[in-house]
Design a protein around this motif. Sequence first.
Motif, mmCIF file in Angstrom:
data_model
loop_
_atom_site.group_PDB
_atom_site.id
_atom_site.type_symbol
_atom_site.label_atom_id
_atom_site.label_comp_id
_atom_site.label_asym_id
_atom_site.label_seq_id
_atom_site.Cartn_x
_atom_site.Cartn_y
_atom_site.Cartn_z
ATOM 1 N N VAL A 9 -32.955 11.845 20.723
ATOM 2 C CA VAL A 9 -33.688 11.948 19.464
ATOM 3 C C VAL A 9 -32.666 12.179 18.358
ATOM 4 O O VAL A 9 -31.871 13.122 18.414
ATOM 5 C CB VAL A 9 -34.710 13.103 19.508
ATOM 6 N N ALA A 10 -32.688 11.305 17.369
ATOM 7 C CA ALA A 10 -31.615 11.343 16.376
ATOM 8 C C ALA A 10 -32.118 10.952 15.000
ATOM 9 O O ALA A 10 -33.129 10.277 14.840
ATOM 10 C CB ALA A 10 -30.499 10.382 16.789
ATOM 11 N N ARG A 11 -31.323 11.362 13.988
ATOM 12 C CA ARG A 11 -31.478 10.856 12.629
ATOM 13 C C ARG A 11 -30.330 9.882 12.376
ATOM 14 O O ARG A 11 -29.234 10.064 12.923
ATOM 15 C CB ARG A 11 -31.394 12.026 11.646
ATOM 16 N N ALA A 24 -35.472 9.050 10.005
ATOM 17 C CA ALA A 24 -35.341 10.507 9.960
ATOM 18 C C ALA A 24 -35.432 11.068 11.374
ATOM 19 O O ALA A 24 -34.855 12.115 11.690
ATOM 20 C CB ALA A 24 -36.441 11.106 9.088
ATOM 21 N N GLU A 25 -36.185 10.369 12.207
ATOM 22 C CA GLU A 25 -36.260 10.744 13.628
ATOM 23 C C GLU A 25 -36.576 9.495 14.433
ATOM 24 O O GLU A 25 -37.553 8.800 14.153
ATOM 25 C CB GLU A 25 -37.338 11.803 13.865
ATOM 26 N N THR A 60 -26.474 15.847 11.623
ATOM 27 C CA THR A 60 -25.639 14.735 12.090
ATOM 28 C C THR A 60 -26.408 13.420 11.955
ATOM 29 O O THR A 60 -27.624 13.414 11.774
ATOM 30 C CB THR A 60 -25.217 14.913 13.564
ATOM 31 N N LEU A 61 -25.663 12.320 12.041
ATOM 32 C CA LEU A 61 -26.265 10.989 11.922
ATOM 33 C C LEU A 61 -25.811 10.104 13.069
ATOM 34 O O LEU A 61 -24.625 10.121 13.437
ATOM 35 C CB LEU A 61 -25.837 10.318 10.618
ATOM 36 N N LEU A 62 -26.731 9.297 13.577
ATOM 37 C CA LEU A 62 -26.408 8.331 14.622
ATOM 38 C C LEU A 62 -26.295 6.938 14.009
ATOM 39 O O LEU A 62 -27.202 6.490 13.296
ATOM 40 C CB LEU A 62 -27.499 8.321 15.699
ATOM 41 N N LEU A 63 -25.177 6.265 14.297
ATOM 42 C CA LEU A 63 -24.926 4.906 13.788
ATOM 43 C C LEU A 63 -24.588 3.996 14.965
ATOM 44 O O LEU A 63 -24.003 4.464 15.949
ATOM 45 C CB LEU A 63 -23.696 4.918 12.877
#
Length: 447
Positions: A9-11, A24-25, A60-63
């Motif tokens: 689960v990430a932003r 956002a999620e 944090t951010l996932l790319l």
Amino acid sequence: MNLSGRTLVARGFHCPDGTLDPFAELAIEIGADGVITRVRRPGADGYAVPADAVRLPEGTLLLPGFVDLHIHAPQYPQLGTALDEPLEVWLQRYTFPLEARYADPAFAERVYARLVRDLLASGTTTALYFGTVHLPATQRLAELCLELGQRALVGKVAMDHPETCPDYYRDASADDAIEGTRALIAHIRALPGNDGRVQPVVMPRFIPACTDEALAGLGALAAETGCRVHTHVSESDWEHGHVLERHAMSDAESLARFGLMTPHSVLAHGNFLSDSDFALMKRHRAGVAHCPLSNAYFAGSVFPLRKALRSGVSVGLGSDISGGPAGTIWETARMAVTAARMLETGVDPALAPEARGGRPGARIDAVTAFHLATRGGAQTLGLPVGAFVPGMAFDAMLIDPSVEAGTLRAFDGETGIRLLERVLYGTSKPNIARVWVQGVQVAGMAR
Ligand code: GUN
Ligand code: FE
């Protein structure tokens, strides 16, 4: 932290189709094989996060990971140097002597291990590498990519022309160039544990470096083995002019005639491609590695990126280590935006604005640059990576602005393109907290 078989689960954000898709999620389900099986957002029917899901830390951010379409692996030791020389001088005086040193396997091991580690740590999860003429060193480069976990496409550089390549550094004959490439293809395909993560590629350096016999043989080999081709096309007016004079046709036309423009082949630079060259590439489904940093030095020109995209040709980004003086896709993507702006405005302040040669509409924004750096590069190669979409491998990086040594600072409520711009321009290596290829962590903090 391996994520195969887990839900994450990430932003973050990605650009699956050229437009920005921030989340956002996002709950990303990853199969045991590291391929994304399902992606859901809050509010979707039956959305529920399993109790054992991995939640990435707040802030944090996932790319998606970056795809680098053009790297000369052996040139890493000279990164940033001697770019004041013209391409032909730079090749003969600095680059060929350096590449010749990879006859020494210990030297190759040292440089290639460092390079693959450095690129993974900077978020490059897929890399298209030129090696040298040496088979053992290039085999080792492919093995290192597999061992260190990078998705990679690797080729032995083919260069046999006795008039343009020095005796101390070239394939001894066209047959050597072709059979060496054939041996590399067999070696990479048979590597234990290689599930297609590392693939062989046919790589004539560029037409000036190859005899017609080698070009024809390599084209036939690409057809026989189904390998992609990677080479330079119309990088400089010198290269473009050489091919016109020698083959009485454009560089792109000549590559196509030799069978060197197969689907998902990558032609680097392309600054002097004409409209009909672009149409030819589109027909053959070959793409461009756009190398804006390198072009500023060796090509003395800006690639007409907008025109290429309008023509329907696939484009991704190439660092062109070491024609480009900075070794990552971060700097390359930033330069892609800058270069397109300079092409749009024209640059000589001594001239009246209307005389500056600016090209209206040439600019790109940071979203397009990020798309080229991720999904655009993946599409060019025909690989199912570059976005968080079911069926694609989970190749990704985690950006953490709270790392003290990094240059990115905590976000200030930015969203959408403003958030992407902050990340694109602000991130430095320490901010890249984790990197995954196919669900397996390959770089970053405590694995
Ligand atoms: N053309 C032929 N070889 C090279 C190389 O090593 N770098 C660049 N930028 N262009 C080339
Ligand atoms: Fe290059």
